[in-house]
Design a protein around this motif. Sequence first.
Motif, PDB file in Angstrom:
ATOM      1  N   HIS A 322       0.805  -1.224   0.000  1.00  0.00           N
ATOM      2  CA  HIS A 322       0.000   0.000   0.000  1.00  0.00           C
ATOM      3  C   HIS A 322       0.839   1.275   0.000  1.00  0.00           C
ATOM      4  N   GLY A 323       2.158   1.143   0.010  1.00  0.00           N
ATOM      5  CA  GLY A 323       3.021   2.316  -0.041  1.00  0.00           C
ATOM      6  C   GLY A 323       2.925   3.211   1.168  1.00  0.00           C
ATOM      7  N   SER A 324       2.652   2.640   2.328  1.00  0.00           N
ATOM      8  CA  SER A 324       2.519   3.432   3.558  1.00  0.00           C
ATOM      9  C   SER A 324       3.446   2.901   4.627  1.00  0.00           C
ATOM     10  N   ASP A 325       4.220   3.795   5.250  1.00  0.00           N
ATOM     11  CA  ASP A 325       5.045   3.426   6.395  1.00  0.00           C
ATOM     12  C   ASP A 325       4.227   3.353   7.676  1.00  0.00           C
ATOM     13  N   PHE A 326       2.951   3.725   7.601  1.00  0.00           N
ATOM     14  CA  PHE A 326       2.075   3.775   8.767  1.00  0.00           C
ATOM     15  C   PHE A 326       0.874   2.860   8.564  1.00  0.00           C
ATOM     16  N   VAL A 327       0.361   2.302   9.661  1.00  0.00           N
ATOM     17  CA  VAL A 327      -0.894   1.556   9.626  1.00  0.00           C
ATOM     18  C   VAL A 327      -1.559   1.648  10.995  1.00  0.00           C
ATOM     19  N   PHE A 328      -2.862   1.936  10.986  1.00  0.00           N
ATOM     20  CA  PHE A 328      -3.653   1.907  12.212  1.00  0.00           C
ATOM     21  C   PHE A 328      -4.157   0.490  12.453  1.00  0.00           C
ATOM     22  N   VAL A 329      -3.969   0.001  13.667  1.00  0.00           N
ATOM     23  CA  VAL A 329      -4.566  -1.263  14.099  1.00  0.00           C
ATOM     24  C   VAL A 329      -5.715  -0.907  15.031  1.00  0.00           C
ATOM     25  N   THR A 330      -6.921  -1.383  14.702  1.00  0.00           N
ATOM     26  CA  THR A 330      -8.133  -0.933  15.385  1.00  0.00           C
ATOM     27  C   THR A 330      -8.844  -2.083  16.087  1.00  0.00           C
ATOM     28  N   LYS A 331      -9.946  -1.730  16.784  1.00  0.00           N
ATOM     29  CA  LYS A 331     -10.845  -2.705  17.415  1.00  0.00           C
ATOM     30  C   LYS A 331     -10.114  -3.629  18.391  1.00  0.00           C
ATOM     31  N   TYR A 332      -9.445  -3.034  19.348  1.00  0.00           N
ATOM     32  CA  TYR A 332      -8.746  -3.816  20.360  1.00  0.00           C
ATOM     33  C   TYR A 332      -9.737  -4.387  21.374  1.00  0.00           C
ATOM     34  N   PRO A 333      -9.469  -5.584  21.894  1.00  0.00           N
ATOM     35  CA  PRO A 333     -10.347  -6.140  22.932  1.00  0.00           C
ATOM     36  C   PRO A 333     -10.212  -5.349  24.225  1.00  0.00           C
ATOM     37  N   ARG A 334     -11.248  -5.434  25.056  1.00  0.00           N
ATOM     38  CA  ARG A 334     -11.232  -4.691  26.325  1.00  0.00           C
ATOM     39  C   ARG A 334     -10.060  -5.110  27.211  1.00  0.00           C
ATOM     40  N   ALA A 335      -9.690  -6.383  27.129  1.00  0.00           N
ATOM     41  CA  ALA A 335      -8.595  -6.875  27.968  1.00  0.00           C
ATOM     42  C   ALA A 335      -7.266  -6.217  27.628  1.00  0.00           C
ATOM     43  N   ALA A 336      -7.155  -5.638  26.436  1.00  0.00           N
ATOM     44  CA  ALA A 336      -5.912  -5.006  25.991  1.00  0.00           C
ATOM     45  C   ALA A 336      -5.969  -3.488  26.091  1.00  0.00           C
ATOM     46  N   ARG A 337      -7.037  -2.963  26.694  1.00  0.00           N
ATOM     47  CA  ARG A 337      -7.217  -1.524  26.755  1.00  0.00           C
ATOM     48  C   ARG A 337      -7.568  -1.082  28.167  1.00  0.00           C
ATOM     49  N   PRO A 338      -7.271   0.175  28.529  1.00  0.00           N
ATOM     50  CA  PRO A 338      -7.583   0.666  29.873  1.00  0.00           C
ATOM     51  C   PRO A 338      -9.085   0.820  30.086  1.00  0.00           C
ATOM     52  N   PHE A 339      -9.459   1.078  31.326  1.00  0.00           N
ATOM     53  CA  PHE A 339     -10.870   1.078  31.722  1.00  0.00           C
ATOM     54  C   PHE A 339     -11.691   2.147  31.024  1.00  0.00           C
ATOM     55  N   TYR A 340     -11.065   3.228  30.564  1.00  0.00           N
ATOM     56  CA  TYR A 340     -11.819   4.338  29.978  1.00  0.00           C
ATOM     57  C   TYR A 340     -12.067   4.163  28.474  1.00  0.00           C
ATOM     58  N   ALA A 341     -11.600   3.059  27.876  1.00  0.00           N
ATOM     59  CA  ALA A 341     -11.810   2.827  26.451  1.00  0.00           C
ATOM     60  C   ALA A 341     -13.281   2.549  26.173  1.00  0.00           C
ATOM     61  N   TYR A 342     -13.815   3.161  25.142  1.00  0.00           N
ATOM     62  CA  TYR A 342     -15.238   3.021  24.819  1.00  0.00           C
ATOM     63  C   TYR A 342     -15.503   1.637  24.226  1.00  0.00           C
ATOM     64  N   PRO A 343     -16.422   0.854  24.835  1.00  0.00           N
ATOM     65  CA  PRO A 343     -16.680  -0.492  24.317  1.00  0.00           C
ATOM     66  C   PRO A 343     -17.628  -0.471  23.120  1.00  0.00           C
ATOM     67  N   GLU A 344     -17.362  -1.356  22.181  1.00  0.00           N
ATOM     68  CA  GLU A 344     -18.284  -1.561  21.081  1.00  0.00           C
ATOM     69  C   GLU A 344     -19.502  -2.329  21.591  1.00  0.00           C
ATOM     70  N   GLU A 345     -20.568  -2.354  20.781  1.00  0.00           N
ATOM     71  CA  GLU A 345     -21.735  -3.144  21.144  1.00  0.00           C
ATOM     72  C   GLU A 345     -21.319  -4.606  21.299  1.00  0.00           C
ATOM     73  N   GLY A 346     -21.810  -5.231  22.333  1.00  0.00           N
ATOM     74  CA  GLY A 346     -21.409  -6.595  22.645  1.00  0.00           C
ATOM     75  C   GLY A 346     -20.379  -6.644  23.745  1.00  0.00           C
ATOM     76  N   GLY A 347     -19.603  -5.550  23.903  1.00  0.00           N
ATOM     77  CA  GLY A 347     -18.718  -5.410  25.037  1.00  0.00           C
ATOM     78  C   GLY A 347     -17.373  -6.080  24.949  1.00  0.00           C
ATOM     79  N   GLU A 348     -17.097  -6.858  23.901  1.00  0.00           N
ATOM     80  CA  GLU A 348     -15.822  -7.558  23.820  1.00  0.00           C
ATOM     81  C   GLU A 348     -14.713  -6.686  23.245  1.00  0.00           C
ATOM     82  N   LEU A 349     -15.080  -5.821  22.304  1.00  0.00           N
ATOM     83  CA  LEU A 349     -14.100  -4.970  21.622  1.00  0.00           C
ATOM     84  C   LEU A 349     -14.274  -3.519  22.039  1.00  0.00           C
ATOM     85  N   THR A 350     -13.270  -2.692  21.736  1.00  0.00           N
ATOM     86  CA  THR A 350     -13.319  -1.266  22.051  1.00  0.00           C
ATOM     87  C   THR A 350     -13.068  -0.441  20.798  1.00  0.00           C
ATOM     88  N   ARG A 351     -13.292   0.831  20.933  1.00  0.00           N
ATOM     89  CA  ARG A 351     -12.975   1.770  19.864  1.00  0.00           C
ATOM     90  C   ARG A 351     -11.555   2.327  20.045  1.00  0.00           C
TER      91      ARG A 351
END
Length: 438
Positions: A322-351
């Motif tokens: 893709h010719g990019s030195d950068f990439v965003f990795v998204t939709k981390y699980p709650r277990a990998a994020r701090p308490f203030y991370a906004y949860p997606e519907e279902g509660g397993e993933l975050t924004r």
Amino acid sequence: MTTPETPAQATHALPRTLTRDLGRHDGQQVRLQGFLHARRDLGGVQFAVLRDVSGVAQCVGSGLHLPLPESSIEVTGTVKAHPKAPGGYEIQITDFRVLSAAVQASPLEIPKMEWNVNPETMLDYRYVSLRGLKERATLRVQAELVRAFHEHLNAEGFTEISTPKIVSAGAEGGANLFKLDYFGEQAYLAQSPQLYKQIMVGVFERVYEVAPVYRAEEHATSRHLNEYLSLDVEMGFIDSEEDVMALENRLLVSIMAHLKATCAAEFALLGAALPALPDFIPRIPLMEARELVHREYGHVVGGKDLDPEAERLLCQYYLERHGSDFVFVTKYPRAARPFYAYPEEGGELTRGFDLLFRGIEITSGGQRINEYEMLMDSIRTYKLNPESLAGYSEVFKYGMPPHGGFAIGAERLTARLLGIANVRYARAFPRDRNRLTP
């Protein structure tokens, strides 16, 4: 009382010229001030290489009594074009003065540091090694990077804030907190300004801070520091984490344009190149990223995040495809994020998201919880003490807008930009597991 022989009196004869400006003075008399970078004596002809804030200049004279390298000196002489001299010009010395003599030989030979000095020795004698051309070029790039960070966010309507670095609780929980005694009470050095910058979104809507943060992690790797400069951003009235990623994308494009305009000489000296940075940095959910590195490279990722090899392979893939030195990795699980991370519907993933650059994470960010009941439920889920977070959580009773932000480690970004293998060399005086001095 000064006398006609003192340097203080002599400095009135000519204004100081910087080495980078010698080309404007060909054939003219100039006065330079700086450090004796290197010296040679060839049959009665002396060569003194003077280093100032802008570069180096070769100065030639005879009958000189040259002091030890790193002495502060002043040279007056005539500028002459010379194809083999640094910058294409040399100074034919008419007057040479020692402003402050070194009293002993430097523990490091500054002009030769990159090939004959132990890296740990360079850190032990940081007060001298920082004078090296490449070392100070690294810090100048970082200074311009931070300047561009300020300028872009100011232009987008952000307000700079300053938050406490002595706190009563950690922003992210866990054990990686430096403890200290605060008049008989337990206190800590701040891991992050996260909780305060969220509160300040309720004041200014868009805020940022440039300040050190502290992590009491007992690692000794090339990518970690226990004190580092954090470039923090938080913005209100967002629709989703996409708004936050779009801001960071614009910010990075602006920073790279600024570095291209101001630091071309430093990048050339360090043999570094500005990154491939698109106007839309690609995104990939975490679980898809894990599958991709397994499918494309046979690398299996365990745990709840990407490991360093997976980060490297993912960046390799996006640069090649893709010719990019950068990439965003998204939709981390709650277990990998701090308490203030906004949860997606279902509660397993975050924004929540990370931004990877040339094989390493340089940013963590995402949308935050802004609703009081959801926040209190998350605090309980993470088994945190609600009372210790009361000074933070109370504000959410009063209409906090949807908001999110990110933090960039200035040293990591600098190191990756310049191809520096160890992040400690992207900080003037690094603090790691084993280093409290100089």
